[in-house]
Design a protein around this motif. Structure first.
Motif, PDB file in Angstrom:
ATOM      1  N   GLU A  15      68.516  54.479  -2.724  1.00 34.55           N
ATOM      2  CA  GLU A  15      67.787  54.472  -1.516  1.00 34.55           C
ATOM      3  C   GLU A  15      66.788  53.697  -1.296  1.00 34.55           C
ATOM      4  O   GLU A  15      66.348  53.093  -0.408  1.00 34.55           O
ATOM      5  N   GLY A  16      65.971  53.683  -2.385  1.00 29.71           N
ATOM      6  CA  GLY A  16      64.552  52.948  -2.491  1.00 29.71           C
ATOM      7  C   GLY A  16      64.643  51.461  -2.243  1.00 29.71           C
ATOM      8  O   GLY A  16      64.260  50.737  -1.598  1.00 29.71           O
ATOM      9  N   LEU A  17      65.734  50.827  -2.927  1.00 34.37           N
ATOM     10  CA  LEU A  17      66.331  49.699  -2.725  1.00 34.37           C
ATOM     11  C   LEU A  17      66.504  49.033  -1.445  1.00 34.37           C
ATOM     12  O   LEU A  17      66.050  48.323  -0.709  1.00 34.37           O
ATOM     13  N   LEU A  18      67.263  50.226  -0.702  1.00 34.44           N
ATOM     14  CA  LEU A  18      67.688  50.158   0.623  1.00 34.44           C
ATOM     15  C   LEU A  18      66.212  50.019   1.517  1.00 34.44           C
ATOM     16  O   LEU A  18      66.051  49.177   2.492  1.00 34.44           O
ATOM     17  N   GLN A  19      65.378  50.914   1.270  1.00 36.54           N
ATOM     18  CA  GLN A  19      64.010  50.974   1.949  1.00 36.54           C
ATOM     19  C   GLN A  19      63.279  49.564   1.863  1.00 36.54           C
ATOM     20  O   GLN A  19      62.721  49.069   2.718  1.00 36.54           O
ATOM     21  N   ILE A  20      63.311  49.111   0.610  1.00 35.65           N
ATOM     22  CA  ILE A  20      62.672  47.706   0.439  1.00 35.65           C
ATOM     23  C   ILE A  20      63.311  46.594   1.389  1.00 35.65           C
ATOM     24  O   ILE A  20      62.600  45.829   1.963  1.00 35.65           O
ATOM     25  N   LYS A  21      64.751  46.681   1.262  1.00 40.93           N
ATOM     26  CA  LYS A  21      65.528  45.608   1.973  1.00 40.93           C
ATOM     27  C   LYS A  21      64.967  45.704   3.594  1.00 40.93           C
ATOM     28  O   LYS A  21      65.293  44.671   4.274  1.00 40.93           O
ATOM     29  N   VAL A  22      65.064  47.061   4.037  1.00 48.60           N
ATOM     30  CA  VAL A  22      64.642  47.071   5.380  1.00 48.60           C
ATOM     31  C   VAL A  22      63.038  46.706   5.784  1.00 48.60           C
ATOM     32  O   VAL A  22      63.002  45.864   6.600  1.00 48.60           O
ATOM     33  N   ALA A  23      62.330  46.925   4.936  1.00 48.83           N
ATOM     34  CA  ALA A  23      60.903  46.382   4.952  1.00 48.83           C
ATOM     35  C   ALA A  23      60.904  44.896   5.014  1.00 48.83           C
ATOM     36  O   ALA A  23      60.452  44.305   5.848  1.00 48.83           O
ATOM     37  N   LEU A  24      61.523  44.141   3.856  1.00 43.96           N
ATOM     38  CA  LEU A  24      61.703  42.797   4.048  1.00 43.96           C
ATOM     39  C   LEU A  24      62.432  42.116   4.989  1.00 43.96           C
ATOM     40  O   LEU A  24      62.061  40.988   5.350  1.00 43.96           O
ATOM     41  N   SER A  25      63.331  42.831   5.665  1.00 42.14           N
ATOM     42  CA  SER A  25      64.104  42.243   6.683  1.00 42.14           C
ATOM     43  C   SER A  25      63.093  41.932   7.899  1.00 42.14           C
ATOM     44  O   SER A  25      63.241  41.117   8.715  1.00 42.14           O
ATOM     45  N   GLU A  26      62.033  42.677   7.973  1.00 39.42           N
ATOM     46  CA  GLU A  26      61.160  42.862   9.189  1.00 39.42           C
ATOM     47  C   GLU A  26      60.205  41.536   8.882  1.00 39.42           C
ATOM     48  O   GLU A  26      59.243  41.278   9.640  1.00 39.42           O
ATOM     49  N   LEU A  27      59.993  41.210   7.272  1.00 39.29           N
ATOM     50  CA  LEU A  27      59.097  40.353   6.894  1.00 39.29           C
ATOM     51  C   LEU A  27      59.736  38.852   6.476  1.00 39.29           C
ATOM     52  O   LEU A  27      59.284  38.451   5.662  1.00 39.29           O
ATOM     53  N   ARG A  28      60.661  38.488   7.006  1.00 40.41           N
ATOM     54  CA  ARG A  28      61.584  37.290   6.595  1.00 40.41           C
ATOM     55  C   ARG A  28      60.775  35.992   6.524  1.00 40.41           C
ATOM     56  O   ARG A  28      60.824  35.566   5.318  1.00 40.41           O
ATOM     57  N   GLU A  29      59.768  35.919   7.189  1.00 43.08           N
ATOM     58  CA  GLU A  29      59.071  34.718   7.234  1.00 43.08           C
ATOM     59  C   GLU A  29      58.045  34.755   6.088  1.00 43.08           C
ATOM     60  O   GLU A  29      57.371  33.749   5.655  1.00 43.08           O
ATOM     61  N   MET A  30      57.950  36.001   5.406  1.00 46.75           N
ATOM     62  CA  MET A  30      56.829  35.995   4.428  1.00 46.75           C
ATOM     63  C   MET A  30      57.552  35.790   2.753  1.00 46.75           C
ATOM     64  O   MET A  30      56.720  35.555   1.877  1.00 46.75           O
ATOM     65  N   ASP A  31      58.867  35.473   2.818  1.00 45.10           N
ATOM     66  CA  ASP A  31      59.309  35.018   1.445  1.00 45.10           C
ATOM     67  C   ASP A  31      58.885  35.810   0.332  1.00 45.10           C
ATOM     68  O   ASP A  31      58.352  35.324  -0.642  1.00 45.10           O
ATOM     69  N   VAL A  32      59.260  37.191   0.166  1.00 44.10           N
ATOM     70  CA  VAL A  32      58.855  38.091  -0.835  1.00 44.10           C
ATOM     71  C   VAL A  32      60.200  38.360  -1.535  1.00 44.10           C
ATOM     72  O   VAL A  32      60.985  38.518  -1.029  1.00 44.10           O
ATOM     73  N   ARG A  33      59.923  38.139  -3.225  1.00 41.82           N
ATOM     74  CA  ARG A  33      61.148  38.240  -3.786  1.00 41.82           C
ATOM     75  C   ARG A  33      61.119  39.675  -4.800  1.00 41.82           C
ATOM     76  O   ARG A  33      59.836  40.276  -4.839  1.00 41.82           O
ATOM     77  N   ILE A  34      62.189  40.176  -4.948  1.00 35.93           N
ATOM     78  CA  ILE A  34      62.130  41.480  -5.480  1.00 35.93           C
ATOM     79  C   ILE A  34      62.661  41.339  -7.002  1.00 35.93           C
ATOM     80  O   ILE A  34      63.867  40.629  -7.306  1.00 35.93           O
ATOM     81  N   ASN A  35      61.858  41.609  -8.061  1.00 36.34           N
ATOM     82  CA  ASN A  35      62.489  41.583  -9.465  1.00 36.34           C
ATOM     83  C   ASN A  35      62.965  42.988  -9.873  1.00 36.34           C
ATOM     84  O   ASN A  35      62.350  44.001 -10.142  1.00 36.34           O
ATOM     85  N   LYS A  36      64.331  43.112  -9.830  1.00 33.35           N
ATOM     86  CA  LYS A  36      64.870  44.481 -10.260  1.00 33.35           C
ATOM     87  C   LYS A  36      64.875  44.627 -11.686  1.00 33.35           C
ATOM     88  O   LYS A  36      65.358  43.684 -12.420  1.00 33.35           O
ATOM     89  N   ILE A  37      64.346  45.637 -12.342  1.00 28.58           N
ATOM     90  CA  ILE A  37      64.223  45.903 -13.750  1.00 28.58           C
ATOM     91  C   ILE A  37      64.975  47.187 -14.161  1.00 28.58           C
ATOM     92  O   ILE A  37      64.185  48.267 -13.519  1.00 28.58           O
ATOM     93  N   VAL A  71      57.832  51.984   5.812  1.00 26.03           N
ATOM     94  CA  VAL A  71      56.723  51.800   6.510  1.00 26.03           C
ATOM     95  C   VAL A  71      55.722  51.598   5.612  1.00 26.03           C
ATOM     96  O   VAL A  71      54.930  50.612   5.895  1.00 26.03           O
ATOM     97  N   GLN A  72      55.558  52.302   4.471  1.00 22.16           N
ATOM     98  CA  GLN A  72      54.290  52.062   3.494  1.00 22.16           C
ATOM     99  C   GLN A  72      54.787  50.640   2.912  1.00 22.16           C
ATOM    100  O   GLN A  72      53.795  49.831   2.560  1.00 22.16           O
ATOM    101  N   ILE A  73      55.793  50.369   2.408  1.00 19.27           N
ATOM    102  CA  ILE A  73      56.215  48.968   1.934  1.00 19.27           C
ATOM    103  C   ILE A  73      55.654  47.942   2.681  1.00 19.27           C
ATOM    104  O   ILE A  73      55.271  46.872   2.506  1.00 19.27           O
ATOM    105  N   TYR A  74      56.342  48.051   4.053  1.00 13.89           N
ATOM    106  CA  TYR A  74      56.308  47.032   4.878  1.00 13.89           C
ATOM    107  C   TYR A  74      54.521  46.820   5.238  1.00 13.89           C
ATOM    108  O   TYR A  74      54.078  45.684   5.207  1.00 13.89           O
ATOM    109  N   ASP A  75      53.687  47.928   5.534  1.00 19.07           N
ATOM    110  CA  ASP A  75      52.174  47.718   5.544  1.00 19.07           C
ATOM    111  C   ASP A  75      51.761  47.056   4.256  1.00 19.07           C
ATOM    112  O   ASP A  75      50.899  46.279   4.499  1.00 19.07           O
ATOM    113  N   TYR A  76      52.034  47.470   3.122  1.00 16.55           N
ATOM    114  CA  TYR A  76      51.476  46.885   1.906  1.00 16.55           C
ATOM    115  C   TYR A  76      51.702  45.461   1.749  1.00 16.55           C
ATOM    116  O   TYR A  76      51.008  44.641   1.577  1.00 16.55           O
TER     117      TYR A  76
END
Length: 83
Positions: A15-37, A71-76
């Motif tokens: 669920e957390g990964l889904l929330q991250i992906k939703v936030a990043l989908s709104e910020l496509r132009e910012m080119d943020v990458r996720i390092n899954k550990i 929302v918090q991820i997006y704002d950050y």
């Protein structure tokens, strides 16, 4: 780069990964990458994060842990990329 500490077969992590992906989908132009550990591959990480996963961090600062909120991820991300 965002570091995402997680485990396989973890509903909160999925669920957390889904929330991250939703936030990043709104910020496509910012080119943020996720390092899954996956903490299960490292005893030290497992000891530190076992009861905390999922944990999302940026430059060793915890953004959120447990139940993640897009929302918090997006704002950050918006705030750090706006600098």
């Amino acid at each position: 780069m965002l570091d995402y500490y997680m485990r396989e077969r973890c509903g909160l992590c999925d669920e957390g990964l889904l929330q991250i992906k939703v936030a990043l989908s709104e910020l496509r132009e910012m080119d943020v990458r996720i390092n899954k550990i996956d903490i299960d591959h490292d005893d030290a990480l497992q000891e530190e994060y076992m009861v905390r996963v999922p944990v999302l961090k940026h430059d060793s600062e915890v953004i959120q842990e447990g139940i993640l909120d897009f929302v918090q991820i997006y704002d950050y991300i918006k705030a750090i990329k706006g600098k």
